[in-house]
Design a protein around this motif. Structure first.
Motif: not given
Ligand code: NAP
Length: 294
Positions: A204-217
């Protein structure tokens, strides 16, 4: 001027059939190259595609091809395999895609030159399943003639990028990119531990992290501007004071999660604030990172 690739049908040898070496060898066989393989432990040669010739010894494998690829565990393993057959390297091209430090890559280039061989160092920015597919990139430095002569063959693995004649440079880029990757993964693990302390599944955390960290790059280019100009006091940057990780550390402690990963970053921030730079950009911790004596 680039020389035309002369490698259609070039015979190639792959030393090392671990997960990565095997993927490289398979791509070469499927790309139509007469491919000789050798591995220290015999079991690894099973199930290779038809057409791969298995050499009985490393020496036989080296002698079989003008182009020799090493994909072994580490620098020591490369020497362990090649030192006894050094006399066979004369006139051959050695492409070493074993992960090494820049110093080790430079040492191997000098050693190969003493043996009369050309040396190209490669850093594979891919996992074995990515070899031959979109997204795989191999960073090269060293003898450009090897890359020019065999570009089509090397492109069977992924996009080939050349970083100049110093054999150690590709490895420096490789390890720099891996530094970013490992720290990002470690950050993901820390976050997963925080929400995991409340029973949230890592998936569940991975779903949010993928979206957020992807945007942060998307922020990398702006951060790089700050680093390249060393303009830490410019408008619009997130300040060191604003970046204080105190809440993050406290929340981790409250949840019973280790602060070992986050505390060093906070220490860098605090030192810069103590030195009077609190209103300057978070990126200023770069000055400490790049000048560290350790
Ligand atoms: N896997 C990846 O995702 C990946 C990505 C980028 C770069 N790389 C790099 O590619 C290289 C190979 O990785 P890998 O994933 O294929 O590793 P691996 O699956 O662990 O295979 C290691 C290979 O090295 C051989 N080896 C180890 N020590 C040796 C020695 N002293 N003498 C002779 N052979 C020796 C092993 O032979 P045995 O079968 O006899 O043990 C095996 O063929 C490493 O440098 C790695 O950093 C890997």
């Amino acid at each position: 001027m680039m020389r035309a690739s002369i490698d259609s049908g070039t015979a190639v040898t792959v030393l090392g059939l671990g997960a990565m070496g095997r993927a490289l060898a398979v791509a070469l066989v499927e790309g139509g190259h007469p491919t000789t393989v050798w591995n220290r432990s015999p079991g690894r040669t099973e199930g290779l595609p038809e057409g791969a010739a298995v050499a009985a010894t490393a020496g036989d494998a080296v002698s079989a091809s003008p182009l020799v690829v090493t994909c072994l565990l580490d620098h020591a393993a490369v020497h362990e395999v090649l030192d006894p057959v050094a006399d066979r390297l004369a006139g051959r091209a050695l492409v070493n895609v074993t992960t090494t430090t820049p110093t080790q890559a430079s040492e191997l280039a000098a050693w190969a030159a003493e043996c009369g061989g050309d040396y190209l160092d490669g850093g594979i920015m891919a996992t074995p399943d990515m070899i031959g597919n979109r997204g795989a990139t191999i960073l090269y430095s060293g003898a450009v003639g090897v890359l020019d002569d065999h570009r089509a063959l090397l492109d069977l693995w992924g996009e080939s990028s050349y970083f100049g004649p110093d054999a150690g440079v590709a490895s420096l880029w490789d390890l720099a990119l891996l530094s970013g990757m490992y720290l990002m993964f470690a950050g993901f693990l820390h976050g997963a531990a925080m929400v995991g302390s409340e029973g949230v599944p890592a998936q569940e955390f991975a779903v949010r992290a993928t979206s957020f960290l992807g945007a942060m790059t998307g922020a990398f280019a702006g951060i790089a501007d700050v680093l390249d100009t060393a303009d830490y006091a410019g408008e619009g940057h997130q300040s060191l004071e604003f970046s204080d990780l105190g809440d993050l550390l406290q929340a981790s402690r409250d949840q019973g999660v280790s602060t070992e990963l986050i505390a060093p970053v906070q220490a860098l921030i605090e030192r810069q604030i103590a030195a009077g730079h609190g209103h300057e950009a978070f990126e200023r911790i770069y000055e400490e990172i790049r000048s560290s004596p350790t």
